[in-house]
Design a protein around this motif. Sequence first.
Motif, PDB file in Angstrom:
ATOM      1  N   MET A   1       0.854  -1.201   0.000  1.00  0.00           N
ATOM      2  CA  MET A   1       0.000   0.000   0.000  1.00  0.00           C
ATOM      3  C   MET A   1       0.889   1.249   0.000  1.00  0.00           C
ATOM      4  O   MET A   1       1.767   1.400   0.852  1.00  0.00           O
ATOM      5  CB  MET A   1      -0.909  -0.015   1.234  1.00  0.00           C
ATOM      6  CG  MET A   1      -1.866   1.171   1.278  1.00  0.00           C
ATOM      7  SD  MET A   1      -2.963   1.059   2.705  1.00  0.00           S
ATOM      8  CE  MET A   1      -3.892   2.577   2.500  1.00  0.00           C
ATOM      9  N   GLY A   2       0.681   2.145  -0.950  1.00  0.00           N
ATOM     10  CA  GLY A   2       1.499   3.343  -1.042  1.00  0.00           C
ATOM     11  C   GLY A   2       1.041   4.415  -0.085  1.00  0.00           C
ATOM     12  O   GLY A   2      -0.076   4.362   0.464  1.00  0.00           O
ATOM     13  N   VAL A   3       1.876   5.409   0.102  1.00  0.00           N
ATOM     14  CA  VAL A   3       1.537   6.524   0.984  1.00  0.00           C
ATOM     15  C   VAL A   3       0.577   7.461   0.261  1.00  0.00           C
ATOM     16  O   VAL A   3       0.519   7.518  -0.961  1.00  0.00           O
ATOM     17  CB  VAL A   3       2.815   7.284   1.409  1.00  0.00           C
ATOM     18  CG1 VAL A   3       3.698   6.405   2.264  1.00  0.00           C
ATOM     19  CG2 VAL A   3       3.597   7.760   0.187  1.00  0.00           C
ATOM     20  N   GLU A   4      -0.179   8.193   1.042  1.00  0.00           N
ATOM     21  CA  GLU A   4      -1.168   9.114   0.488  1.00  0.00           C
ATOM     22  C   GLU A   4      -1.051  10.478   1.161  1.00  0.00           C
ATOM     23  O   GLU A   4      -0.386  10.632   2.177  1.00  0.00           O
ATOM     24  CB  GLU A   4      -2.592   8.554   0.684  1.00  0.00           C
ATOM     25  CG  GLU A   4      -2.848   7.212   0.023  1.00  0.00           C
ATOM     26  CD  GLU A   4      -2.813   7.268  -1.505  1.00  0.00           C
ATOM     27  OE1 GLU A   4      -2.982   8.381  -2.049  1.00  0.00           O
ATOM     28  OE2 GLU A   4      -2.609   6.227  -2.147  1.00  0.00           O
ATOM     29  N   GLY A   5      -1.755  11.456   0.572  1.00  0.00           N
ATOM     30  CA  GLY A   5      -1.856  12.781   1.184  1.00  0.00           C
ATOM     31  C   GLY A   5      -0.537  13.505   1.284  1.00  0.00           C
ATOM     32  O   GLY A   5       0.285  13.509   0.362  1.00  0.00           O
ATOM     33  N   CYS A  89      13.920   0.419   4.724  1.00  0.00           N
ATOM     34  CA  CYS A  89      15.318  -0.016   4.872  1.00  0.00           C
ATOM     35  C   CYS A  89      16.260   0.930   4.134  1.00  0.00           C
ATOM     36  O   CYS A  89      17.263   1.378   4.682  1.00  0.00           O
ATOM     37  CB  CYS A  89      15.465  -1.443   4.360  1.00  0.00           C
ATOM     38  SG  CYS A  89      17.149  -2.089   4.486  1.00  0.00           S
ATOM     39  N   LEU A  90      15.908   1.231   2.880  1.00  0.00           N
ATOM     40  CA  LEU A  90      16.756   2.131   2.092  1.00  0.00           C
ATOM     41  C   LEU A  90      16.767   3.537   2.671  1.00  0.00           C
ATOM     42  O   LEU A  90      17.810   4.195   2.705  1.00  0.00           O
ATOM     43  CB  LEU A  90      16.271   2.170   0.642  1.00  0.00           C
ATOM     44  CG  LEU A  90      16.569   0.928  -0.215  1.00  0.00           C
ATOM     45  CD1 LEU A  90      15.949   1.076  -1.599  1.00  0.00           C
ATOM     46  CD2 LEU A  90      18.072   0.701  -0.330  1.00  0.00           C
ATOM     47  N   LEU A  91      15.597   4.001   3.140  1.00  0.00           N
ATOM     48  CA  LEU A  91      15.527   5.341   3.725  1.00  0.00           C
ATOM     49  C   LEU A  91      16.311   5.410   5.033  1.00  0.00           C
ATOM     50  O   LEU A  91      16.950   6.431   5.325  1.00  0.00           O
ATOM     51  CB  LEU A  91      14.070   5.742   3.954  1.00  0.00           C
ATOM     52  CG  LEU A  91      13.267   6.073   2.690  1.00  0.00           C
ATOM     53  CD1 LEU A  91      11.794   6.279   3.038  1.00  0.00           C
ATOM     54  CD2 LEU A  91      13.823   7.311   2.000  1.00  0.00           C
ATOM     55  N   GLY A  92      16.264   4.323   5.801  1.00  0.00           N
ATOM     56  CA  GLY A  92      17.049   4.284   7.035  1.00  0.00           C
ATOM     57  C   GLY A  92      18.543   4.293   6.753  1.00  0.00           C
ATOM     58  O   GLY A  92      19.312   4.995   7.424  1.00  0.00           O
ATOM     59  N   THR A  93      18.933   3.527   5.724  1.00  0.00           N
ATOM     60  CA  THR A  93      20.348   3.524   5.313  1.00  0.00           C
ATOM     61  C   THR A  93      20.757   4.893   4.795  1.00  0.00           C
ATOM     62  O   THR A  93      21.856   5.385   5.083  1.00  0.00           O
ATOM     63  CB  THR A  93      20.570   2.461   4.222  1.00  0.00           C
ATOM     64  OG1 THR A  93      20.136   1.185   4.702  1.00  0.00           O
ATOM     65  CG2 THR A  93      22.036   2.387   3.844  1.00  0.00           C
ATOM     66  N   PHE A  94      19.856   5.502   4.021  1.00  0.00           N
ATOM     67  CA  PHE A  94      20.107   6.830   3.484  1.00  0.00           C
ATOM     68  C   PHE A  94      20.296   7.848   4.612  1.00  0.00           C
ATOM     69  O   PHE A  94      21.223   8.667   4.571  1.00  0.00           O
ATOM     70  CB  PHE A  94      18.924   7.234   2.591  1.00  0.00           C
ATOM     71  CG  PHE A  94      18.913   8.681   2.187  1.00  0.00           C
ATOM     72  CD1 PHE A  94      19.855   9.180   1.303  1.00  0.00           C
ATOM     73  CD2 PHE A  94      17.956   9.547   2.683  1.00  0.00           C
ATOM     74  CE1 PHE A  94      19.841  10.514   0.925  1.00  0.00           C
ATOM     75  CE2 PHE A  94      17.932  10.878   2.301  1.00  0.00           C
ATOM     76  CZ  PHE A  94      18.884  11.361   1.426  1.00  0.00           C
ATOM     77  N   PHE A  95      19.431   7.783   5.635  1.00  0.00           N
ATOM     78  CA  PHE A  95      19.533   8.708   6.766  1.00  0.00           C
ATOM     79  C   PHE A  95      20.856   8.513   7.501  1.00  0.00           C
ATOM     80  O   PHE A  95      21.522   9.485   7.871  1.00  0.00           O
ATOM     81  CB  PHE A  95      18.354   8.486   7.720  1.00  0.00           C
ATOM     82  CG  PHE A  95      18.380   9.379   8.931  1.00  0.00           C
ATOM     83  CD1 PHE A  95      17.900  10.679   8.862  1.00  0.00           C
ATOM     84  CD2 PHE A  95      18.889   8.923  10.134  1.00  0.00           C
ATOM     85  CE1 PHE A  95      17.925  11.511   9.971  1.00  0.00           C
ATOM     86  CE2 PHE A  95      18.920   9.747  11.247  1.00  0.00           C
ATOM     87  CZ  PHE A  95      18.430  11.041  11.169  1.00  0.00           C
ATOM     88  N   THR A  96      21.235   7.248   7.712  1.00  0.00           N
ATOM     89  CA  THR A  96      22.499   6.954   8.402  1.00  0.00           C
ATOM     90  C   THR A  96      23.689   7.508   7.618  1.00  0.00           C
ATOM     91  O   THR A  96      24.605   8.107   8.189  1.00  0.00           O
ATOM     92  CB  THR A  96      22.666   5.436   8.601  1.00  0.00           C
ATOM     93  OG1 THR A  96      21.542   4.924   9.318  1.00  0.00           O
ATOM     94  CG2 THR A  96      23.935   5.130   9.375  1.00  0.00           C
ATOM     95  N   ILE A 230       5.523   5.999   5.925  1.00  0.00           N
ATOM     96  CA  ILE A 230       5.446   4.660   5.322  1.00  0.00           C
ATOM     97  C   ILE A 230       5.106   3.622   6.390  1.00  0.00           C
ATOM     98  O   ILE A 230       4.295   2.727   6.169  1.00  0.00           O
ATOM     99  CB  ILE A 230       6.782   4.304   4.634  1.00  0.00           C
ATOM    100  CG1 ILE A 230       7.008   5.239   3.437  1.00  0.00           C
ATOM    101  CG2 ILE A 230       6.783   2.861   4.183  1.00  0.00           C
ATOM    102  CD1 ILE A 230       8.396   5.102   2.823  1.00  0.00           C
ATOM    103  N   ARG A 231       5.702   3.758   7.552  1.00  0.00           N
ATOM    104  CA  ARG A 231       5.436   2.818   8.638  1.00  0.00           C
ATOM    105  C   ARG A 231       3.973   2.891   9.076  1.00  0.00           C
ATOM    106  O   ARG A 231       3.315   1.872   9.289  1.00  0.00           O
ATOM    107  CB  ARG A 231       6.353   3.110   9.821  1.00  0.00           C
ATOM    108  CG  ARG A 231       6.234   2.134  10.982  1.00  0.00           C
ATOM    109  CD  ARG A 231       7.191   2.515  12.096  1.00  0.00           C
ATOM    110  NE  ARG A 231       8.563   2.586  11.625  1.00  0.00           N
ATOM    111  CZ  ARG A 231       9.570   3.114  12.301  1.00  0.00           C
ATOM    112  NH1 ARG A 231       9.315   3.683  13.484  1.00  0.00           N
ATOM    113  NH2 ARG A 231      10.786   3.128  11.813  1.00  0.00           N
ATOM    114  N   ASN A 232       3.452   4.097   9.195  1.00  0.00           N
ATOM    115  CA  ASN A 232       2.052   4.269   9.622  1.00  0.00           C
ATOM    116  C   ASN A 232       1.077   3.764   8.550  1.00  0.00           C
ATOM    117  O   ASN A 232       0.042   3.164   8.869  1.00  0.00           O
ATOM    118  CB  ASN A 232       1.760   5.742   9.907  1.00  0.00           C
ATOM    119  CG  ASN A 232       2.524   6.251  11.124  1.00  0.00           C
ATOM    120  OD1 ASN A 232       2.866   5.460  12.015  1.00  0.00           O
ATOM    121  ND2 ASN A 232       2.793   7.536  11.175  1.00  0.00           N
TER     122      ASN A 232
END
Length: 236
Positions: A1-5, A89-96, A230-232
């Motif tokens: 399910m993709g993000v909205e709003g 996962c990719l966003l977390g790696t990107f943030f790190t 994304i998590r929510n």
Amino acid sequence: MGVEGCTKCIKYLLFVFNFIFWLAGGIILGVALWLRHDTQTTSILYLQLGDKQAPNTFYVGIYILIAVGAVMMFVGFLGCYGAIQESQCLLGTFFTCLVILFACEVAAGIWGFVNKDQIAKDVKQFYDQAFQQALMADSDANNGKAVVKTFHETLDCCGPDTAIGVIPALWREDLCPKALQKVLVQNLSCHKKIDELFSGKLYLIGIAAIVVAVIMIFEMILSMVLCCGIRNSSVY
């Protein structure tokens, strides 16, 4: 399910910022390579006075800049792909990676601020030593004359700041060609030219670092917000 709003807007905003970040990395890499192979700096920093090499502290900052530019391009691509794929996962790696890169940039900035005057000072001391050797009677026994002439021809200057050093240069045509003697009247000594050479390049590096730091701060905020969105959305 993709993000909205709003989260979807943040997703595409993060993609745009990452694309800009990727472009900035390419620009920084290009500028760093230009600074590394600039004819003025290479002509001076590759000089050797006897067994002593010209100070190359300036190149330390350039190599750091090259590494930062290359890493920025990789991290920017990682951020773009992670945002489009909505991968935590990719966003977390990107943030790190951003945090590490930001810390390295701050450390490099502190190093640059501390050494910005020392770089020019070391080069001026190297020039003064070569100039003193060039004025010696047995100057043909060393390469001081060749080093000094390279400085004079590259920077269009003649003599150090001190009057004691400038006066001998007036009658030494082998050190200061007549075409350059008018430079002495304008008070454009080699010390001043060396300061201008390195201060201008360090100023350019400083502006690039500030712009990149601002972009990274925005990207860290947006990546965390998107990751939480994304998590929510996956929960619902």
